[in-house]
Design a protein around this motif. Structure first.
Motif, PDB file in Angstrom:
ATOM      1  N   PRO A 274       0.834  -1.207   0.000  1.00 26.87           N
ATOM      2  CA  PRO A 274       0.000   0.000   0.000  1.00 26.87           C
ATOM      3  C   PRO A 274       0.870   1.260   0.000  1.00 26.87           C
ATOM      4  CG  PRO A 274       0.149  -0.881   2.206  1.00 26.87           C
ATOM      5  CD  PRO A 274       0.876  -1.860   1.323  1.00 26.87           C
ATOM      6  N   THR A 275       0.241   2.410  -0.110  1.00 28.62           N
ATOM      7  CA  THR A 275       0.951   3.686   0.039  1.00 28.62           C
ATOM      8  C   THR A 275       0.560   4.312   1.365  1.00 28.62           C
ATOM      9  OG1 THR A 275      -0.786   4.876  -1.147  1.00 28.62           O
ATOM     10  CG2 THR A 275       1.071   4.086  -2.439  1.00 28.62           C
ATOM     11  N   VAL A 276       1.504   5.029   1.956  1.00 28.39           N
ATOM     12  CA  VAL A 276       1.312   5.665   3.258  1.00 28.39           C
ATOM     13  C   VAL A 276       1.594   7.151   3.091  1.00 28.39           C
ATOM     14  CG1 VAL A 276       2.010   5.685   5.681  1.00 28.39           C
ATOM     15  CG2 VAL A 276       2.122   3.546   4.366  1.00 28.39           C
ATOM     16  N   THR A 277       0.605   7.983   3.379  1.00 27.88           N
ATOM     17  CA  THR A 277       0.746   9.420   3.153  1.00 27.88           C
ATOM     18  C   THR A 277       0.345  10.194   4.405  1.00 27.88           C
ATOM     19  OG1 THR A 277       0.128   9.065   0.833  1.00 27.88           O
ATOM     20  CG2 THR A 277       0.122  11.342   1.654  1.00 27.88           C
ATOM     21  N   PRO A 278       1.274  10.975   5.006  1.00 28.39           N
ATOM     22  CA  PRO A 278       0.908  11.807   6.160  1.00 28.39           C
ATOM     23  C   PRO A 278       0.165  13.067   5.705  1.00 28.39           C
ATOM     24  CG  PRO A 278       3.212  12.128   5.637  1.00 28.39           C
ATOM     25  CD  PRO A 278       2.706  11.059   4.693  1.00 28.39           C
ATOM     26  N   PHE A 291      -2.632   9.883   9.025  1.00 32.90           N
ATOM     27  CA  PHE A 291      -2.054   9.184   7.889  1.00 32.90           C
ATOM     28  C   PHE A 291      -3.177   8.558   7.059  1.00 32.90           C
ATOM     29  CE2 PHE A 291       1.412   9.383  10.854  1.00 32.90           C
ATOM     30  CZ  PHE A 291       2.552   9.491  10.078  1.00 32.90           C
ATOM     31  N   THR A 292      -3.009   8.591   5.738  1.00 32.40           N
ATOM     32  CA  THR A 292      -3.946   7.933   4.830  1.00 32.40           C
ATOM     33  C   THR A 292      -3.260   6.712   4.226  1.00 32.40           C
ATOM     34  OG1 THR A 292      -5.047  10.020   4.287  1.00 32.40           O
ATOM     35  CG2 THR A 292      -5.376   8.178   2.776  1.00 32.40           C
ATOM     36  N   LEU A 293      -3.940   5.581   4.293  1.00 32.35           N
ATOM     37  CA  LEU A 293      -3.425   4.328   3.754  1.00 32.35           C
ATOM     38  C   LEU A 293      -4.254   3.968   2.524  1.00 32.35           C
ATOM     39  CD1 LEU A 293      -3.246   2.399   7.160  1.00 32.35           C
ATOM     40  CD2 LEU A 293      -1.573   3.994   6.185  1.00 32.35           C
ATOM     41  N   ASP A 328     -13.718   1.358  -0.177  1.00 35.99           N
ATOM     42  CA  ASP A 328     -12.807   1.557  -1.308  1.00 35.99           C
ATOM     43  C   ASP A 328     -11.391   1.099  -1.006  1.00 35.99           C
ATOM     44  OD1 ASP A 328     -11.998   3.480   0.473  1.00 35.99           O
ATOM     45  OD2 ASP A 328     -12.170   5.170  -0.920  1.00 35.99           O
ATOM     46  N   GLY A 329     -11.196   0.513   0.154  1.00 34.60           N
ATOM     47  CA  GLY A 329      -9.885  -0.017   0.511  1.00 34.60           C
ATOM     48  C   GLY A 329      -8.972   0.956   1.220  1.00 34.60           C
ATOM     49  N   THR A 330      -9.382   2.210   1.378  1.00 33.76           N
ATOM     50  CA  THR A 330      -8.541   3.195   2.056  1.00 33.76           C
ATOM     51  C   THR A 330      -8.834   3.201   3.555  1.00 33.76           C
ATOM     52  OG1 THR A 330     -10.132   4.991   1.748  1.00 33.76           O
ATOM     53  CG2 THR A 330      -8.503   4.633  -0.008  1.00 33.76           C
ATOM     54  N   ALA A 331      -7.919   3.780   4.301  1.00 33.50           N
ATOM     55  CA  ALA A 331      -8.111   3.912   5.742  1.00 33.50           C
ATOM     56  C   ALA A 331      -7.362   5.154   6.220  1.00 33.50           C
ATOM     57  CB  ALA A 331      -7.619   2.679   6.482  1.00 33.50           C
ATOM     58  N   LYS A 332      -7.850   5.719   7.312  1.00 32.49           N
ATOM     59  CA  LYS A 332      -7.178   6.860   7.941  1.00 32.49           C
ATOM     60  C   LYS A 332      -6.911   6.527   9.395  1.00 32.49           C
ATOM     61  CE  LYS A 332      -9.191  10.445   4.934  1.00 32.49           C
ATOM     62  NZ  LYS A 332      -7.894  10.785   4.276  1.00 32.49           N
TER      63      LYS A 332
END
Length: 460
Positions: A274-278, A291-293, A328-332
């Protein structure tokens, strides 16, 4: 049973060992009439009393047969003997007899039928009786064994329709494998693992020395029964690690659980991390950060990501957090980073079908040392003199500092409280000229001891 030595593993509990030692007391005369042995086992597997369905066993170094002797006196724990007779079913006149002397009633009494009396491919019957003094019990019903000392001559063949070996494959769905006996008629199943060292097939020994055999094919993590003798089997497996070069190791097993040579199937899986974005480009120490995953797009198209596992590394208390994903598979998620030099995250995703991705890595670093300044004794410079006091000012680089702990030239530490602006000053008078140094670190309100700073200076 390992494929190289065909050794059988028998795992004895300490409780059983203790009981056996306790039974090793001086022999006593039997108080009751001998009774027919019960709990019959051969090769640590169940006795088969059906001549048409014998137990297939490897007997290259002999065959262990056993049963529990008894007498009509239920309180009798005396020593007895157990006599075993075996003969080829095709020639009942060729009887081989072995005896286990000094056996204890109520406990398994194993003896070994010699290898030279057991021909490969032949079926044998054996039975047991208890002997005490001049008396003997009735014989047990015969147990039937077919000796199989020949392992499968060919290794199995392995193929996969959805993960070919000659390309990088998109991960996200279980790997389908077809295992085939390779033309060996007596193969009844397969053993497999993602590690080359395949598990040993063994039998646990329970109370009173009673074997507790388990059908290896009941462990679906490592075994799969063939659809017919000499046939094939289909596996659906999620590989470990999520990405990279993967190898499945497989061998065939015959009816005696003799293993063939081990073969392997190697294939490649591209990254599904996955990608990890602060929420901010450079999160600050001690500040809650969102963080958004996000899932790998190809992985998400195979099977939706349902959760993430987030491991923190380098903080005050490293931990692993499980975070549920949205549709949608994302998480915060929010994290407060508190590593005094920085912190990193390793994040894997888990799909609805059980696929675990390889790990995405994210990290940041920051400086939590205090700033030190002196108007009389500048850093990496010289000033003042012996007996000339100097003021040293400590200023934080992070928030919520409540004190500073310092030491001049390695002397015992001292602590000074921070003021309303989270700063502090100390006065120090050098006793000698030449090189000196100051070490100082700050402490936060939550008790975190931050990174130390070394301040060097010279006294005129």
């Amino acid at each position: 049973m390992s494929s190289g030595t065909r050794s059988r593993a028998v795992l004895a509990s300490l409780g059983t060992l203790g009981l056996a030692l306790a039974a090793a007391s001086p022999a006593n005369a039997a108080a009751g009439t001998p009774t027919t042995p019960t709990q019959l086992f051969n090769g640590y597997r169940h006795c088969s009393t059906d001549a048409d369905r014998p137990t297939y066993l490897w007997a290259g170094t002999g065959l262990v047969v056993e049963g529990i002797p008894g007498t009509t006196d239920s309180t009798d724990d005396s020593r007895v003997s157990v006599r075993y007779q075996a003969w080829p079913v095709a020639d009942p006149t060729r009887i081989t007899t072995v005896t286990r002397d000094h056996a204890t009633t109520g406990f398994e009494a194993p003896a070994t039928l010699p290898a030279d009396a057991l021909a490969d491919g032949q079926t044998y019957a054996w039975q047991a009786q208890t002997v005490a003094g001049g008396a003997a019990s009735d014989w047990s019903a015969p147990c039937y064994v077919t000796v199989d000392n020949t392992r499968p001559t060919n290794a199995p063949t392995i193929s996969s329709p959805n993960y070919p070996p000659d390309a990088w494959n998109q991960g996200g769905e279980p790997v389908t494998f077809t295992l085939d006996a390779g033309g060996v008629d007596d193969v009844t199943g397969f053993q497999f693992s993602w590690r080359q060292d395949l598990p040993v097939i063994g039998t646990t020994i329970g109370d009173h020395g009673i074997p507790q055999p388990v059908d290896p094919y009941s462990d679906t993590r490592y075994f799969k029964r063939a659809d017919a003798p000499g046939g094939s089997a289909t596996l659906s497996l999620v590989p470990p690690g999520g990405a990279g070069v993967m190898t499945l190791w497989v061998r065939s097993l015959d009816r005696a659980h003799n293993g063939s040579a081990i073969t392997s199937y190697t294939f490649r899986v591209g990254s599904t991390a996955p990608t990890v974005t602060p929420a901010v480009p450079s999160p600050e120490f001690g500040e809650p950060t969102e963080f958004t995953l996000r899932p790998d797009a190809g992985l998400q198209s195979k099977s939706p990501v349902v959760a993430y596992s987030v491991r923190t590394i380098g903080g005050q208390s490293d931990k692993t957090l499980e975070v549920a994903a949205a549709a949608d598979g994302t998480a915060k998620m929010k994290l407060t980073l508190d590593g005094i030099h920085g912190e990193s995250l390793r994040v894997t995703s888990t799909s609805a079908n059980g696929w675990v991705s390889d790990a995405a890595s994210w990290s940041t670093s920051y400086d939590t040392t205090p700033t030190v300044a002196s108007d009389v004794y500048p850093e990496n410079g010289s000033g003042g003199g012996v007996g000339v006091p100097g003021t040293f000012t400590f200023t934080p680089k992070v928030k919520d500092v409540v004190s500073y702990t310092y030491s001049f030239n390695g002397a015992p530490e001292a602590t000074v409280a921070a003021d309303a602006h989270h700063k502090a000053t100390v006065d120090w008078t050098p006793p000698t000229d030449g090189f000196h140094y100051l070490t100082v670190y700050a402490t936060t309100r939550s008790g975190i001891r931050l990174a130390p700073y070394d301040y060097f200076f010279a006294v005129n």
